[in-house]
Enzyme design. Sequence first.
Site, mmCIF file in Angstrom:
data_model
loop_
_atom_site.group_PDB
_atom_site.id
_atom_site.type_symbol
_atom_site.label_atom_id
_atom_site.label_comp_id
_atom_site.label_asym_id
_atom_site.label_seq_id
_atom_site.Cartn_x
_atom_site.Cartn_y
_atom_site.Cartn_z
ATOM 1 N N ASP A 32 -23.487 -66.778 29.336
ATOM 2 C CA ASP A 32 -24.155 -65.795 28.477
ATOM 3 C C ASP A 32 -25.191 -65.031 29.294
ATOM 4 O O ASP A 32 -26.330 -65.462 29.449
ATOM 5 C CB ASP A 32 -24.816 -66.493 27.289
ATOM 6 C CG ASP A 32 -25.368 -65.500 26.267
ATOM 7 O OD1 ASP A 32 -25.533 -64.308 26.614
ATOM 8 O OD2 ASP A 32 -25.632 -65.914 25.127
ATOM 9 N N HIS A 34 -32.307 -62.628 27.375
ATOM 10 C CA HIS A 34 -32.784 -63.949 27.763
ATOM 11 C C HIS A 34 -33.372 -64.000 29.169
ATOM 12 O O HIS A 34 -33.784 -65.070 29.620
ATOM 13 C CB HIS A 34 -31.636 -64.949 27.649
ATOM 14 C CG HIS A 34 -30.947 -64.917 26.326
ATOM 15 N ND1 HIS A 34 -31.578 -65.255 25.152
ATOM 16 C CD2 HIS A 34 -29.679 -64.548 25.973
ATOM 17 C CE1 HIS A 34 -30.730 -65.116 24.139
ATOM 18 N NE2 HIS A 34 -29.584 -64.677 24.617
#
Length: 211
Positions: free
Chosen positions: A184, A189
């Site tokens: 991911d 993030h």
Amino acid sequence: MPIDPAAVGAATAPVTRTWTADDSLLYALGIGAGASELAFTTENSQGVEQQAYPTQGVVVAPVDTAAFDLLGDYDRRMTVHGSQRIELHRPVTVAGTAECRTEVVAVHDKGKAAVLELATRAVGPAGEPLFTSVTGLFIRGAGGFGASAGPLGERHPVPERAPDVTVEAPTGADQALLYRLCGDRNPLHSDPTFARAVGFDRPILHALCTW
């Protein structure tokens, strides 16, 4: 064009995904396992056979990004992971190969936002079912396209007493940088500039990192 509710039932083309024993070790470390879980974090400890976490299916067969093209035109940067469940038809192996397809299961209009449900089904080389991973996505600002709001869900009152069990699961300040190596690579993030552009003070940890 806004999100298209007619996309329900549409699916991506099959994709073959392969994972190795090293991938399983990385996943275990990414979710915070360590020296007390040697079956998941090492492959050569004496008397310990390597294992894979059941939740590893979500990175073995993630949502195929091609599914987003089936849903219409919306700002994908406003996507937040809302829910996750996985149905295991057999244990997740330390290494293997799977053929995966992602299907649009549901599209709900919540007014100010949209909720999407996508199911990724993984089968083995002989066609045997491995697992089905169902992902719920919350798209901020993408509502108002006229579809059903979907089920509201049952509400449960909060008991007026102390909780039966309290569990603390500390996470490292840099844990997202490790977990992102499992697949991911959403900059939400890791990239402070991107995170601020979509309304967060700083990068946030992947929801599935603590699942």
